[in-house]
Design an enzyme around this catalytic site. Sequence first.
Site, PDB file in Angstrom:
ATOM      1  N   HIS A 121       0.890  -1.327  -0.005  1.00 52.61           N
ATOM      2  CA  HIS A 121       0.022  -0.117   0.043  1.00 52.61           C
ATOM      3  C   HIS A 121       0.754   1.331   0.092  1.00 52.61           C
ATOM      4  O   HIS A 121       2.134   1.165   0.407  1.00 52.61           O
ATOM      5  CB  HIS A 121      -0.877   0.106   1.098  1.00 52.61           C
ATOM      6  CG  HIS A 121      -2.059  -0.868   1.080  1.00 52.61           C
ATOM      7  ND1 HIS A 121      -2.211  -2.208   1.376  1.00 52.61           N
ATOM      8  CD2 HIS A 121      -3.329  -0.538   0.741  1.00 52.61           C
ATOM      9  CE1 HIS A 121      -3.410  -2.681   1.064  1.00 52.61           C
ATOM     10  NE2 HIS A 121      -4.345  -1.587   0.769  1.00 52.61           N
ATOM     11  N   LYS A 150      -1.046   5.143   4.723  1.00 53.96           N
ATOM     12  CA  LYS A 150      -2.111   4.184   5.341  1.00 53.96           C
ATOM     13  C   LYS A 150      -1.587   3.960   6.769  1.00 53.96           C
ATOM     14  O   LYS A 150      -0.695   3.744   7.136  1.00 53.96           O
ATOM     15  CB  LYS A 150      -2.039   2.811   4.637  1.00 53.96           C
ATOM     16  CG  LYS A 150      -3.083   1.648   5.048  1.00 53.96           C
ATOM     17  CD  LYS A 150      -3.371   0.571   4.227  1.00 53.96           C
ATOM     18  CE  LYS A 150      -4.200  -0.349   4.641  1.00 53.96           C
ATOM     19  NZ  LYS A 150      -5.456  -0.016   4.946  1.00 53.96           N
TER      20      LYS A 150
HETATM   21  N1  NDP Z   1     -13.195  -0.887   1.664  1.00 51.40           N
HETATM   22  C1  NDP Z   1     -12.471  -0.276   0.783  1.00 51.40           C
HETATM   23  O1  NDP Z   1     -12.665  -0.574  -0.445  1.00 51.40           O
HETATM   24  C2  NDP Z   1     -11.624   0.784   1.071  1.00 51.40           C
HETATM   25  C3  NDP Z   1     -11.179   1.027   2.275  1.00 51.40           C
HETATM   26  N2  NDP Z   1     -10.261   1.926   2.544  1.00 51.40           N
HETATM   27  C4  NDP Z   1     -10.361   2.264   4.316  1.00 51.40           C
HETATM   28  O2  NDP Z   1     -10.914   3.491   4.113  1.00 51.40           O
HETATM   29  C5  NDP Z   1     -10.460   4.280   5.381  1.00 51.40           C
HETATM   30  C6  NDP Z   1     -10.273   5.716   4.716  1.00 51.40           C
HETATM   31  O3  NDP Z   1      -9.050   5.580   3.815  1.00 51.40           O
HETATM   32  P1  NDP Z   1      -8.536   6.996   3.201  1.00 51.40           P
HETATM   33  O4  NDP Z   1      -9.551   7.672   2.816  1.00 51.40           O
HETATM   34  O5  NDP Z   1      -7.239   6.612   2.641  1.00 51.40           O
HETATM   35  O6  NDP Z   1      -8.072   7.642   4.644  1.00 51.40           O
HETATM   36  P2  NDP Z   1      -8.122   9.253   4.844  1.00 51.40           P
HETATM   37  O7  NDP Z   1      -7.107   9.562   5.983  1.00 51.40           O
HETATM   38  O8  NDP Z   1      -7.545   9.867   3.625  1.00 51.40           O
HETATM   39  O9  NDP Z   1      -9.624   9.776   5.078  1.00 51.40           O
HETATM   40  C7  NDP Z   1     -10.301   9.605   6.364  1.00 51.40           C
HETATM   41  C8  NDP Z   1     -11.105  10.897   6.610  1.00 51.40           C
HETATM   42  O10 NDP Z   1     -12.032  10.821   7.578  1.00 51.40           O
HETATM   43  C9  NDP Z   1     -11.921  11.888   8.441  1.00 51.40           C
HETATM   44  N3  NDP Z   1     -12.303  11.574   9.762  1.00 51.40           N
HETATM   45  C10 NDP Z   1     -11.542  11.468  11.075  1.00 51.40           C
HETATM   46  N4  NDP Z   1     -12.263  11.114  12.007  1.00 51.40           N
HETATM   47  C11 NDP Z   1     -13.682  11.456  11.415  1.00 51.40           C
HETATM   48  C12 NDP Z   1     -14.961  11.607  12.071  1.00 51.40           C
HETATM   49  N5  NDP Z   1     -15.067  11.255  13.335  1.00 51.40           N
HETATM   50  N6  NDP Z   1     -16.088  11.768  11.410  1.00 51.40           N
HETATM   51  C13 NDP Z   1     -15.808  12.163   9.972  1.00 51.40           C
HETATM   52  N7  NDP Z   1     -14.729  11.904   9.270  1.00 51.40           N
HETATM   53  C14 NDP Z   1     -13.736  11.899  10.145  1.00 51.40           C
HETATM   54  C15 NDP Z   1     -10.303  12.214   8.171  1.00 51.40           C
HETATM   55  O11 NDP Z   1     -10.236  13.642   8.777  1.00 51.40           O
HETATM   56  P3  NDP Z   1      -8.702  14.181   9.438  1.00 51.40           P
HETATM   57  O12 NDP Z   1      -7.622  13.694   8.513  1.00 51.40           O
HETATM   58  O13 NDP Z   1      -8.998  15.636   9.637  1.00 51.40           O
HETATM   59  O14 NDP Z   1      -8.529  13.215  10.550  1.00 51.40           O
HETATM   60  C16 NDP Z   1      -9.830  12.013   6.729  1.00 51.40           C
HETATM   61  O15 NDP Z   1     -10.551  13.313   6.065  1.00 51.40           O
HETATM   62  C17 NDP Z   1      -9.380   3.357   5.936  1.00 51.40           C
HETATM   63  O16 NDP Z   1      -9.536   2.620   7.166  1.00 51.40           O
HETATM   64  C18 NDP Z   1      -8.864   2.787   4.629  1.00 51.40           C
HETATM   65  O17 NDP Z   1      -8.173   1.504   5.012  1.00 51.40           O
HETATM   66  C19 NDP Z   1      -9.630   2.468   1.815  1.00 51.40           C
HETATM   67  C20 NDP Z   1      -9.774   2.218   0.489  1.00 51.40           C
HETATM   68  C21 NDP Z   1     -10.660   1.464  -0.175  1.00 51.40           C
HETATM   69  O1  LIG Z   2      -6.176   2.335   3.129  1.00 50.95           O
HETATM   70  C1  LIG Z   2      -6.175   1.863   1.864  1.00 50.95           C
HETATM   71  O2  LIG Z   2      -5.850   2.514   0.972  1.00 50.95           O
HETATM   72  C2  LIG Z   2      -7.208   0.617   1.581  1.00 50.95           C
HETATM   73  N1  LIG Z   2      -7.536  -0.097   2.478  1.00 50.95           N
HETATM   74  C3  LIG Z   2      -8.489  -1.010   2.457  1.00 50.95           C
HETATM   75  C4  LIG Z   2      -7.735  -2.253   3.362  1.00 50.95           C
HETATM   76  O3  LIG Z   2      -7.123  -2.000   4.230  1.00 50.95           O
HETATM   77  O4  LIG Z   2      -8.153  -3.487   3.028  1.00 50.95           O
HETATM   78  C5  LIG Z   2      -8.787  -1.357   1.100  1.00 50.95           C
HETATM   79  C6  LIG Z   2      -7.766  -1.448   0.161  1.00 50.95           C
HETATM   80  O5  LIG Z   2      -6.726  -2.164   0.388  1.00 50.95           O
HETATM   81  C7  LIG Z   2      -7.146   0.193   0.219  1.00 50.95           C
END
Ligand code: NDP
Ligand SMILES: O=C(O)C1=N[C@H](C(=O)O)C[C@H](O)C1
EC number: 1.17.1.8
Length: 252
Positions: A136, A140
């Site tokens: 990744h 992350k």
């Molecule tokens: N299921 C899937 O297909 C995928 C899952 N993921 C997962 O999704 C999650 C997010 O990933 P990613 O977008 O890269 O992470 P980011 O850190 O880019 O985004 C997370 C966002 O959530 C905000 N946040 C934190 N606390 C809160 C809250 N209480 N309420 C609302 N928003 C909040 C953060 O703000 P701040 O930065 O100010 O804290 C930030 O803007 C991770 O757990 C990742 O592993 C990612 C890709 C695909």
């Molecule tokens: O944090 C990410 O980027 C991603 N998170 C998810 C995970 O932890 O499996 C999904 C994907 O791998 C991207």
Amino acid sequence: MSESIRVAVLGASGRMGTTTVRAVQEADGLELVAALDAGDDLRAVTDAGAQVAVDFTVPSVTEQNVHVLVDAGVHAVVGTTGWDDGSLGRVHDHLLRAPGVGVVVAPNFALGAVLAMSFARQAARWFESAEVVELHHPDKVDAPSGTARHTAQGIAAARAAAGLGSVPDATTQALDGARGADVDGVRVHAVRLRGLVAHEEILLGNTGEMLTIRHDSFDRVSFMPGVLLAVRRVVDRPGLTVGLEHLLGLPA
Ligand SMILES: NC(=O)C1=CN([C@@H]2O[C@H](COP(=O)(O)OP(=O)(O)OC[C@H]3O[C@@H](n4cnc5c(N)ncnc54)[C@H](OP(=O)(O)O)[C@@H]3O)[C@@H](O)[C@H]2O)C=CC1
Ligand SMILES: O=C(O)C1=N[C@H](C(=O)O)C[C@H](O)C1
């Protein structure tokens, strides 16, 4: 013509949140009514009349978000990682007291990743060895990835169902972490590298052969067909669903 599904996005300023906001705005039959990030009051979801909320926040807040949404009668589609049997069990129990409300939690919404996990579960019983490598972007926060955990759990369950024992491993001397994390007896290794997005390799070995199943997300748009599918389906799917495989009709 049927009315649009009203959607809120939590974590809307994050990497996945911004991509999801755009995808919902461009999708037929969906209307973005709220986009919340850290510090915003979750009551804005109900104030905006959202029927479904998509959560791409952080592992430390996602479960609490879901309980608030369920209490408000809002369906949830959750991509945030960090879920375990305990947190899933609590949401399952909560949903028993909220008839009609649906929650979909999926560690990966990319169709290819879901298929790769399904193929791994099918193949696992035929191989003596199995290990998972996830790769990744270095921003992350959690390791191993939710996808890698789900993959390893599926492999372990398939091995157990087939009566396979432990994977062979003669290691008695190792630096801490050299053999990766142990997820239900399957070793999982995490790579963090600038330039990557989200990638996984499942390695299955027998004497004289290896099967490699690999999936690459090169862009976060790869997750959007799965997210939109879940948003459209969760409104008619009460209770807890874990894994997109259930919405794709794949063997769990
Ligand atoms: N299921 C899937 O297909 C995928 C899952 N993921 C997962 O999704 C999650 C997010 O990933 P990613 O977008 O890269 O992470 P980011 O850190 O880019 O985004 C997370 C966002 O959530 C905000 N946040 C934190 N606390 C809160 C809250 N209480 N309420 C609302 N928003 C909040 C953060 O703000 P701040 O930065 O100010 O804290 C930030 O803007 C991770 O757990 C990742 O592993 C990612 C890709 C695909
Ligand atoms: O944090 C990410 O980027 C991603 N998170 C998810 C995970 O932890 O499996 C999904 C994907 O791998 C991207």
